[in-house]
Design a protein around this motif. Structure first.
Motif, PDB file in Angstrom:
ATOM      1  N   ASN A  22      33.510  44.776  35.927  1.00  0.00           N
ATOM      2  CA  ASN A  22      33.026  44.655  37.316  1.00  0.00           C
ATOM      3  C   ASN A  22      31.553  44.281  37.410  1.00  0.00           C
ATOM      4  OD1 ASN A  22      32.414  47.284  36.332  1.00  0.00           O
ATOM      5  ND2 ASN A  22      31.997  47.956  38.409  1.00  0.00           N
ATOM      6  N   ASP A  54      39.501  44.106  31.952  1.00  0.00           N
ATOM      7  CA  ASP A  54      39.952  44.284  33.328  1.00  0.00           C
ATOM      8  C   ASP A  54      38.943  43.647  34.278  1.00  0.00           C
ATOM      9  OD1 ASP A  54      41.754  46.272  35.261  1.00  0.00           O
ATOM     10  OD2 ASP A  54      39.706  46.013  35.974  1.00  0.00           O
ATOM     11  N   SER A  55      39.373  42.599  34.978  1.00  0.00           N
ATOM     12  CA  SER A  55      38.479  41.899  35.893  1.00  0.00           C
ATOM     13  C   SER A  55      39.126  41.808  37.271  1.00  0.00           C
ATOM     14  CB  SER A  55      38.154  40.504  35.331  1.00  0.00           C
ATOM     15  OG  SER A  55      37.144  39.893  36.101  1.00  0.00           O
ATOM     16  N   ALA A  56      38.535  40.981  38.138  1.00  0.00           N
ATOM     17  CA  ALA A  56      39.059  40.755  39.491  1.00  0.00           C
ATOM     18  C   ALA A  56      38.319  39.569  40.087  1.00  0.00           C
ATOM     19  CB  ALA A  56      38.858  41.986  40.381  1.00  0.00           C
ATOM     20  N   TYR A  59      34.840  40.337  41.495  1.00  0.00           N
ATOM     21  CA  TYR A  59      33.702  40.540  40.596  1.00  0.00           C
ATOM     22  C   TYR A  59      33.019  39.182  40.388  1.00  0.00           C
ATOM     23  CZ  TYR A  59      36.528  44.700  39.429  1.00  0.00           C
ATOM     24  OH  TYR A  59      37.294  45.845  39.481  1.00  0.00           O
ATOM     25  N   GLU A  65      35.786  36.416  35.796  1.00  0.00           N
ATOM     26  CA  GLU A  65      36.933  35.821  35.111  1.00  0.00           C
ATOM     27  C   GLU A  65      36.512  34.582  34.320  1.00  0.00           C
ATOM     28  OE1 GLU A  65      40.541  36.766  38.226  1.00  0.00           O
ATOM     29  OE2 GLU A  65      39.055  35.277  38.816  1.00  0.00           O
ATOM     30  N   THR A  85      43.649  41.172  35.733  1.00  0.00           N
ATOM     31  CA  THR A  85      42.783  40.792  36.836  1.00  0.00           C
ATOM     32  C   THR A  85      43.492  41.093  38.150  1.00  0.00           C
ATOM     33  OG1 THR A  85      41.240  39.112  37.643  1.00  0.00           O
ATOM     34  CG2 THR A  85      43.445  38.343  37.043  1.00  0.00           C
ATOM     35  N   LYS A  86      42.770  40.895  39.250  1.00  0.00           N
ATOM     36  CA  LYS A  86      43.269  41.328  40.562  1.00  0.00           C
ATOM     37  C   LYS A  86      42.861  40.316  41.629  1.00  0.00           C
ATOM     38  CE  LYS A  86      41.366  45.755  39.059  1.00  0.00           C
ATOM     39  NZ  LYS A  86      40.214  45.147  38.363  1.00  0.00           N
ATOM     40  N   ALA A  87      43.624  40.313  42.720  1.00  0.00           N
ATOM     41  CA  ALA A  87      43.252  39.484  43.868  1.00  0.00           C
ATOM     42  C   ALA A  87      43.806  40.106  45.132  1.00  0.00           C
ATOM     43  CB  ALA A  87      43.775  38.061  43.700  1.00  0.00           C
ATOM     44  N   TYR A 125      47.147  42.485  39.250  1.00  0.00           N
ATOM     45  CA  TYR A 125      47.191  43.500  40.306  1.00  0.00           C
ATOM     46  C   TYR A 125      46.999  42.887  41.696  1.00  0.00           C
ATOM     47  CZ  TYR A 125      45.690  47.203  36.879  1.00  0.00           C
ATOM     48  OH  TYR A 125      45.548  48.078  35.841  1.00  0.00           O
ATOM     49  N   HIS A 127      44.915  43.708  44.555  1.00  0.00           N
ATOM     50  CA  HIS A 127      43.687  44.515  44.498  1.00  0.00           C
ATOM     51  C   HIS A 127      43.628  45.564  45.609  1.00  0.00           C
ATOM     52  CE1 HIS A 127      39.148  44.280  43.251  1.00  0.00           C
ATOM     53  NE2 HIS A 127      39.597  45.507  43.269  1.00  0.00           N
ATOM     54  N   SER A 157      46.691  48.194  43.221  1.00  0.00           N
ATOM     55  CA  SER A 157      45.445  48.962  43.173  1.00  0.00           C
ATOM     56  C   SER A 157      45.057  49.385  44.586  1.00  0.00           C
ATOM     57  CB  SER A 157      44.339  48.106  42.552  1.00  0.00           C
ATOM     58  OG  SER A 157      43.127  48.822  42.441  1.00  0.00           O
TER      59      SER A 157
END
Length: 310
Positions: A22, A54-56, A59, A65, A85-87, A125, A127, A157
């Motif tokens: 993050n 673990d990203s998103a 971040y 990413e 990762t997440k969105a 994920y 997010h 998440s």
């Protein structure tokens, strides 16, 4: 660094200490982000045996990413690591809105693949829930992306317990990520037991409670940034927690690790938690986080630490 664990029922195996990215390239969230330091930190993580990142999108609006993708391409390490990762966020001139629609999620996965310079994401994920898209419909969209080989596992998440149970209606949810630490154990009442019962892996974020559980602060010297507005960083509550944190020095000395390592090792002892993802802003912090693997706490020791904070 030794043992690897399976994340829930995913068939994905990782070292239990991952890397929360993050702060990597996150110019929108933190000041004075140095991307050269971010790259050095990622390289150090790979050298230390970290294999779970673990990203998103949020971040750095994709920059975290991209930097992970750059370093993995440069080191040829993609096949050695697990990417999460997440969105959910759409950033516009008028602000940020959330979207869980199938179209948005499909586009987000494709964009994340490009930024990571890869053809699959191991764990993707949602997010945040958008409050509009039915949770099962959003997860169903990820299931189709899983079947297409673009992602290997499905996560959600920041979902409430009700939203999680709706999201998992068809049993597609593999991983849940939410806020949890020894001083925020509320999710032990319902969400974590649900995850255990459903063979879902629970990944806690802020396991060190924004630094409160690291042993770096003293009763007379609380942090003077955004944290001072939070209840646990104020008054008698803060003083009491600091005293409990300092009492962990005996265990830390026994295993020749830091207090933060003891807290992370205790967190890993909770049923349903397979991996923790502490953040790191420097190579030194990566090395410090990985020392957690040396703290082979007994079940009794872990139980005593958890009871201390309840």
């Amino acid at each position: 660094m030794g043992k690897r664990v399976e994340i829930g029922k995913t068939g994905i195996h990782v070292t239990p200490i991952g890397f929360g990215a993050n702060t990597i390239g996150a110019h929108n969230l933190f000041q004075n982000i140095d991307e050269d330091v971010s790259r050095e930190t990622l390289r150090a993580a790979l050298a230390e045996g970290v294999d779970f990142f673990d990203s998103a999108f949020m971040y750095g609006l994709g920059r975290s990413e991209e930097l992970i993708g750059e370093v993995l391409a440069e080191t040829g390490s993609r096949s050695d690591v697990i990417l999460a990762t997440k969105a959910a966020h759409i950033v516009t001139d008028s602000g940020v809105k959330l979207d869980n629609s199938p179209t948005f999620l499909a586009e987000s996965v494709d964009s994340a693949l490009k930024r990571h310079q890869t053809d699959y994401i191991d764990l993707f994920y949602i997010h945040f829930p958008d409050g509009v898209t039915p949770p099962a419909e959003a997860v169903g969209a990820l299931q189709r992306l899983k079947e297409a080989g673009k992602i290997r596992a499905i996560g959600v998440s920041n979902f409430t317990m009700d939203a999680l149970s709706l999201a998992n209606k068809d049993g597609y949810v593999d991983v849940v990520q939410d806020k949890y630490s020894l001083i925020y154990p509320e999710l032990e009442k319902d969400m974590i037991p649900y995850c255990v019962e459903s063979d879902i892996s629970f990944v806690p974020y802020t396991p060190l409670a924004s630094g409160l559980l690291t042993g770096k602060f003293t009763a007379s010297n609380p942090p003077q940034d955004f944290r001072k507005e939070r209840p646990h960083f104020q008054g008698q509550s803060y003083i009491d927690i600091i005293a409990k944190v300092n009492s962990l020095q005996i265990l830390a000395d026994k295993y020749d690790v830091s207090i933060a390592n003891i807290v992370l090792a205790t967190t890993l002892s909770v049923d349903g938690i397979d991996v923790v993802i502490p953040g790191a802003k420097s190579p030194e912090q990566v090395q410090s986080n990985m020392q957690t693997l040396r703290a082979a706490l007994t079940r009794d020791e872990a139980t005593q630490v958890r009871e201390l904070f309840k």
